[in-house]
Design a protein around this motif. Structure first.
Motif, mmCIF file in Angstrom:
data_model
loop_
_atom_site.group_PDB
_atom_site.id
_atom_site.type_symbol
_atom_site.label_atom_id
_atom_site.label_comp_id
_atom_site.label_asym_id
_atom_site.label_seq_id
_atom_site.Cartn_x
_atom_site.Cartn_y
_atom_site.Cartn_z
ATOM 1 N N ALA A 89 47.238 43.381 37.006
ATOM 2 C CA ALA A 89 48.604 42.846 37.008
ATOM 3 C C ALA A 89 49.088 42.580 38.436
ATOM 4 C CB ALA A 89 49.543 43.828 36.311
ATOM 5 N N HIS A 155 45.648 37.918 30.221
ATOM 6 C CA HIS A 155 45.517 37.158 31.466
ATOM 7 C C HIS A 155 44.843 35.809 31.195
ATOM 8 C CE1 HIS A 155 44.036 37.346 35.932
ATOM 9 N NE2 HIS A 155 44.703 36.243 35.662
ATOM 10 N N GLY A 196 51.588 39.387 33.965
ATOM 11 C CA GLY A 196 51.441 40.600 34.759
ATOM 12 C C GLY A 196 52.458 41.665 34.383
#
Length: 293
Positions: A89, A155, A196
């Protein structure tokens, strides 16, 4: 409960596959982005490149997390996997900052990027790969209760939305609106920051020992066990798939030590039987007329 060694081996295998694909995707977008001077494509490529970096961090975290409990870490090393998720993150935040910085520089230099049919082909091809990666990673992450795989799939999923925005930007550039390119890059940064933030909040809840199972559900199971009068002070903590439970169980004050000990084992068994991902259950037996505070 599944074998932990097999779990970590499977997670490592997935991470290596994803690392290879992320590197291939990132190099394609970065190389052609620089060739055509398309900032949003370059930004998307660096986003994918940091996907690969996050895979490496994940592999390191998994390697440490796979170690068995020892004197210094009697509860094992599983939270190192959570720490690896936080590192992923933080890398996302760094990527977002660099993208915004480049976007503002582009707004002031007046450079006009080139858009070709190959630009669209590169973006569509890499987007298809990202879709396959995030679907595979999420499925295995849910199956293995892996924070790293779930964080990395989130992600990679953001890459898909980023790629769609880049394609929109390419269309706008080809129509004579080059200013859309840095604007799209800033939007990409926002998407990255959001991904994140989700990873950090999820990881913090685990590191702060947030309750993982509804205590009322556990109490209902335990109170149905023969010989148990009541239960209280039920606590749960740990990441999914590695949950620790402790509770106080009240029994008849006249019950023998042997029988009360047997009941504690039954309580452990029933809890593990009824709830997934239980690593250990600590049962404190006490007489029903005195309750600890």
């Amino acid at each position: 409960m599944y074998d932990m060694d097999a779990r970590f081996r499977k997670i490592r295998k997935v991470m290596f596959y994803v690392l290879f694909l992320n590197l291939a995707v990132s190099f394609a977008k970065i190389a052609y982005g620089y060739y055509t001077n398309v900032l949003s494509m370059q930004s998307d490529g660096f986003h994918s490149l940091f996907d690969g970096v996050s895979n490496i961090i994940g592999l390191i975290g998994i390697h440490i997390a796979a170690k068995p409990p020892d004197k210094e870490h009697p509860y094992g090393h599983r939270k190192f996997e959570t720490l690896a998720s936080i590192m992923i993150a933080l890398l996302l935040a760094l990527v977002a900052f660099e993208i915004v910085h480049s976007a503002f520089e582009r707004l002031g230099d007046g450079n006009v990027p080139q858009v070709t049919a190959i630009s669209f082909a590169v973006m569509l091809g890499t987007m298809a790969i990202n879709y396959g990666v995030t679907t595979y990673e999420r499925r295995v992450g849910e199956e293995m209760n892996s924070e790293v795989l779930l964080a990395d799939s989130a992600h990679t999923k953001s890459d898909i939305y980023v790629s769609i925005s880049v394609i929109i930007g390419l269309i706008a550039i080809s129509l004579g609106y080059p200013v859309v390119d840095p604007v799209i890059s800033i939007l990409i940064a926002v998407v990255i920051l959001h991904a994140g933030a989700e990873i950090i909040f999820r990881s913090i809840s685990i590191l702060c020992d947030e309750s993982q199972i509804d205590t009322d559900d556990i109490a209902q199971v335990v109170r149905n066990i023969e010989g148990v009068i009541d239960c209280h002070r039920i606590r749960t903590r740990g990441p999914p798939g590695n949950v620790y439970v402790d509770l106080h169980v009240e029994v008849d004050p006249e019950m023998s030590t042997y029988k009360s000990h047997t009941i504690s084992h039954i309580v452990q068994y029933r809890i593990k039987e009824n709830f997934d991902g239980i690593e250990d259950v600590l049962v404190h037996i006490e007489p029903a007329h005195t309750r600890s505070i």
